[in-house]
Every structure is written in C-alpha cells, then in structure tokens.
Design a protein around this motif. Structure first.
Motif, PDB file in Angstrom:
ATOM      1  N   LEU A  34     -31.696  43.512  26.710  1.00 34.92           N
ATOM      2  CA  LEU A  34     -32.691  43.758  25.671  1.00 34.92           C
ATOM      3  C   LEU A  34     -33.777  42.695  25.731  1.00 34.92           C
ATOM      4  N   LEU A  35     -35.025  43.139  25.745  1.00 36.62           N
ATOM      5  CA  LEU A  35     -36.157  42.218  25.773  1.00 36.62           C
ATOM      6  C   LEU A  35     -37.172  42.624  24.711  1.00 36.62           C
ATOM      7  N   GLY A  36     -37.782  41.637  24.055  1.00 35.41           N
ATOM      8  CA  GLY A  36     -38.794  41.936  23.054  1.00 35.41           C
ATOM      9  C   GLY A  36     -39.245  40.692  22.334  1.00 35.41           C
ATOM     10  N   ASP A  37     -40.324  40.817  21.587  1.00 34.02           N
ATOM     11  CA  ASP A  37     -40.885  39.688  20.852  1.00 34.02           C
ATOM     12  C   ASP A  37     -40.164  39.525  19.507  1.00 34.02           C
ATOM     13  N   ARG A  38     -40.551  38.505  18.719  1.00 35.61           N
ATOM     14  CA  ARG A  38     -39.987  38.287  17.401  1.00 35.61           C
ATOM     15  C   ARG A  38     -40.207  39.510  16.519  1.00 35.61           C
ATOM     16  N   VAL A 119     -33.962  47.395  28.460  1.00 35.40           N
ATOM     17  CA  VAL A 119     -34.514  48.064  27.283  1.00 35.40           C
ATOM     18  C   VAL A 119     -35.573  47.141  26.693  1.00 35.40           C
ATOM     19  N   LEU A 120     -36.822  47.542  26.848  1.00 42.27           N
ATOM     20  CA  LEU A 120     -37.953  46.752  26.376  1.00 42.27           C
ATOM     21  C   LEU A 120     -38.342  47.256  24.993  1.00 42.27           C
ATOM     22  N   VAL A 121     -38.206  46.394  23.982  1.00 40.92           N
ATOM     23  CA  VAL A 121     -38.406  46.792  22.588  1.00 40.92           C
ATOM     24  C   VAL A 121     -39.724  46.225  22.070  1.00 40.92           C
ATOM     25  N   LEU A 122     -40.616  47.113  21.641  1.00 39.51           N
ATOM     26  CA  LEU A 122     -41.926  46.721  21.115  1.00 39.51           C
ATOM     27  C   LEU A 122     -42.169  47.434  19.785  1.00 39.51           C
ATOM     28  N   ARG A 123     -43.091  46.905  19.005  1.00 31.09           N
ATOM     29  CA  ARG A 123     -43.437  47.514  17.726  1.00 31.09           C
ATOM     30  C   ARG A 123     -44.633  48.442  17.893  1.00 31.09           C
ATOM     31  N   ALA A 124     -44.473  49.675  17.427  1.00 31.16           N
ATOM     32  CA  ALA A 124     -45.574  50.635  17.525  1.00 31.16           C
ATOM     33  C   ALA A 124     -46.730  50.260  16.619  1.00 31.16           C
ATOM     34  N   ASP A 125     -46.429  49.525  15.520  1.00 28.73           N
ATOM     35  CA  ASP A 125     -47.489  49.164  14.576  1.00 28.73           C
ATOM     36  C   ASP A 125     -48.217  47.886  14.942  1.00 28.73           C
ATOM     37  N   LEU A 126     -47.745  47.186  15.993  1.00 32.13           N
ATOM     38  CA  LEU A 126     -48.398  45.946  16.418  1.00 32.13           C
ATOM     39  C   LEU A 126     -48.604  45.955  17.935  1.00 32.13           C
ATOM     40  N   PRO A 127     -49.319  46.931  18.449  1.00 28.14           N
ATOM     41  CA  PRO A 127     -49.453  47.057  19.906  1.00 28.14           C
ATOM     42  C   PRO A 127     -50.247  45.925  20.550  1.00 28.14           C
ATOM     43  N   HIS A 128     -51.066  45.234  19.759  1.00 24.70           N
ATOM     44  CA  HIS A 128     -51.895  44.161  20.322  1.00 24.70           C
ATOM     45  C   HIS A 128     -51.078  42.941  20.720  1.00 24.70           C
ATOM     46  N   HIS A 132     -49.122  40.948  28.989  1.00 24.81           N
ATOM     47  CA  HIS A 132     -48.556  40.338  30.204  1.00 24.81           C
ATOM     48  C   HIS A 132     -47.075  40.656  30.417  1.00 24.81           C
ATOM     49  N   LEU A 133     -46.600  41.738  29.847  1.00 24.65           N
ATOM     50  CA  LEU A 133     -45.171  42.057  29.973  1.00 24.65           C
ATOM     51  C   LEU A 133     -44.799  42.433  31.397  1.00 24.65           C
ATOM     52  N   GLU A 134     -45.684  43.199  32.038  1.00 24.47           N
ATOM     53  CA  GLU A 134     -45.389  43.614  33.407  1.00 24.47           C
ATOM     54  C   GLU A 134     -45.245  42.408  34.332  1.00 24.47           C
ATOM     55  N   GLU A 135     -46.142  41.422  34.164  1.00 30.18           N
ATOM     56  CA  GLU A 135     -46.077  40.235  35.016  1.00 30.18           C
ATOM     57  C   GLU A 135     -44.783  39.453  34.796  1.00 30.18           C
ATOM     58  N   HIS A 136     -44.364  39.341  33.526  1.00 31.13           N
ATOM     59  CA  HIS A 136     -43.135  38.615  33.221  1.00 31.13           C
ATOM     60  C   HIS A 136     -41.911  39.331  33.794  1.00 31.13           C
ATOM     61  N   LEU A 137     -41.885  40.646  33.666  1.00 26.58           N
ATOM     62  CA  LEU A 137     -40.743  41.409  34.166  1.00 26.58           C
ATOM     63  C   LEU A 137     -40.659  41.350  35.692  1.00 26.58           C
ATOM     64  N   GLU A 138     -41.821  41.369  36.341  1.00 27.62           N
ATOM     65  CA  GLU A 138     -41.805  41.269  37.802  1.00 27.62           C
ATOM     66  C   GLU A 138     -41.340  39.886  38.245  1.00 27.62           C
ATOM     67  N   THR A 139     -41.679  38.868  37.483  1.00 28.67           N
ATOM     68  CA  THR A 139     -41.193  37.522  37.797  1.00 28.67           C
ATOM     69  C   THR A 139     -39.679  37.452  37.672  1.00 28.67           C
ATOM     70  N   LEU A 140     -39.128  38.135  36.673  1.00 27.92           N
ATOM     71  CA  LEU A 140     -37.690  38.091  36.414  1.00 27.92           C
ATOM     72  C   LEU A 140     -36.893  38.942  37.393  1.00 27.92           C
ATOM     73  N   PHE A 141     -37.441  40.122  37.773  1.00 28.83           N
ATOM     74  CA  PHE A 141     -36.666  41.078  38.567  1.00 28.83           C
ATOM     75  C   PHE A 141     -37.303  41.509  39.882  1.00 28.83           C
ATOM     76  N   TRP A 145     -38.586  46.516  38.782  1.00 34.82           N
ATOM     77  CA  TRP A 145     -38.163  46.488  37.384  1.00 34.82           C
ATOM     78  C   TRP A 145     -38.472  47.790  36.652  1.00 34.82           C
ATOM     79  N   CYS A 146     -39.623  48.409  36.966  1.00 36.02           N
ATOM     80  CA  CYS A 146     -40.042  49.595  36.219  1.00 36.02           C
ATOM     81  C   CYS A 146     -39.101  50.780  36.421  1.00 36.02           C
ATOM     82  N   ARG A 147     -38.402  50.825  37.538  1.00 37.23           N
ATOM     83  CA  ARG A 147     -37.476  51.930  37.805  1.00 37.23           C
ATOM     84  C   ARG A 147     -36.223  51.850  36.941  1.00 37.23           C
ATOM     85  N   HIS A 148     -35.984  50.705  36.341  1.00 39.72           N
ATOM     86  CA  HIS A 148     -34.778  50.484  35.546  1.00 39.72           C
ATOM     87  C   HIS A 148     -35.076  50.244  34.073  1.00 39.72           C
TER      88      HIS A 148
END
Length: 229
Positions: A34-38, A119-128, A132-141, A145-148
């Motif tokens: 699980l990944l996501g912001d506060r 599972v990338l968890v984001l808020r629909a009401d705070l899209p802004h 840089h999520l794609e860059e972070h995920l590519e660094t990690l995996f 990463w997008c296929r999973h």
C-alpha cells in the motif's frame, strides 16, 4: 532478474506460491504493498483487504501520520477461488507504509520474494497533491511497476456531491492524475468514504488485485534495494 525478459522479477515457483494445505486445497499467497500520502485512506484500504480493523487509522496529529513505519498483516481466505478445477485459498500479505514511499530496504525485509500488487491510494478530492508518483515508483521497482499497480481513489463521495461521474472526473482532473490513471494496468477503483466502505468494498478490492496478479502470471516485482528514496 529474469534472463528471458530482462525484467526485475522474482519467479514464483509451484512451491513458493501454490502449496497444499492439510485439506489438500491449494493456496495462492500474494504480497500487496500500500502506498499513499497522509490521510489518503491507505490504512483503511488495507483494513478492507484483510477484512478487519488492524491497521491504525485516524487523523494526523500535528502533521504526523498515524503510520510511521512499515507494517505487515496476513489474512487467509479459504476457498476464495477455483484454479484448474480445484478450490484454492487466497492468502494476502498486506504491507502498510508511511506516507509517500518507504525505504526500499524496509519493503525488501518484509517481502524479500518481491511485491505482486502495488495498491496506490490517492484522494479524489485532492488531486493536486499527487505529484511525481511515477518517478518514485520507477525508482522503487523499475519500469515494470505500472503492470502491477492498481489505483484506488478514495473520498469519491465528493464526486457524488458535485454530481460528477467517475469517468467524467478522470477527463477533468489534473494532467498528472489523468496520465497515472491511464498508465496503471490494474485500472482505477473509486471508493466512497460516506459509508462503511471498508467492509462493503473489501471483496471487490481483493477480486481486482487477484485479477491483476493473474494477468501477470503471479510474478513479483523486485524491490530495488540499492537506491534510497
């Protein structure tokens, strides 16, 4: 590293992923990160996946998240699906993480065999907030990463209040979120926080990640432990 594809996968052999229980049922074990912001609803999504309230949820205190370190919980679902004509159990090993991205070594220690579904968890009401999520995920995996990855957008009740359909919302949201939604192979799942959605949406979440993992033949992404985030 898979020599046939060059991808950073851990192979899941018959004995590491499909084993027989005492009742002769097969067991499929999946590692879910699980990944996501506060306050994204990340821990609540984890509770929905395991069908309990074990992951700590609640408001941030002085800007500090309730989740401060990686935590792994395991849950077995007997006879969850059929594979090759036989009943199979589904065992989920769900890793909740601190806000944004955890240190690679922390993830590797909890699941050295790799991660099957992100599972990338984001808020629909705070899209802004989603940058840089794609860059972070590519660094990690790495680039696979997008296929999973499955994208879960919480607080979708705000869309109902605005009389905005999910499909329309995705055409009108920020460029970065729209691009992310198009990139993840697991698709987008909207969750309504105005009801008891963890108990209601647990099975659809599990079904979605099971289909995504099956699409990848239950291969696991290798965590890149040589980098720091």
């Amino acid at each position: 590293m898979d020599p046939s594809t060059g991808h950073g996968y851990h192979g899941n052999n018959l004995f590491s992923i499909l084993s027989r229980s005492s009742s002769e049922r097969k067991v499929l074990t999946l590692n879910v990160l699980l990944l996501g912001d506060r306050q994204s609803g990340r821990s609540s999504v984890g509770n929905a996946l395991i069908g309990g309230q074990e992951f700590q949820t609640g408001a941030c205190i002085s800007g500090v998240s309730m989740t401060t370190e990686c935590r792994l919980l395991r849950r077995n679902f007997p006879g969850y699906f059929r594979r090759q004509g036989a009943e199979s159990d589904l065992t989920l090993r769900v890793i909740d993480t601190p806000p944004l991205l955890p240190q690679p070594q922390s993830v590797h220690e909890l699941c050295p065999e790799g991660v099957h579904v992100v599972v990338l968890v984001l808020r629909a009401d705070l899209p802004h907030l989603n940058t840089h999520l794609e860059e972070h995920l590519e660094t990690l995996f790495g680039p696979e990463w997008c296929r999973h990855t499955l994208l879960v957008l919480t607080h979708a009740d705000h869309l109902k209040e605005a009389e905005l359909q999910p499909a329309v919302y995705l055409t009108q949201t920020t460029d970065s979120l729209r691009a992310l939604a198009e990139e993840v192979v697991g698709g987008v799942l909207f969750l309504d926080n105005s009801c008891d959605w963890p108990s209601i949406r647990g099975q659809p979440l599990r079904d979605r990640l099971l289909r995504l993992s099956a699409r990848n033949h239950h291969t696991a992404l290798t965590v890149r432990t040589e980098v720091s985030i």
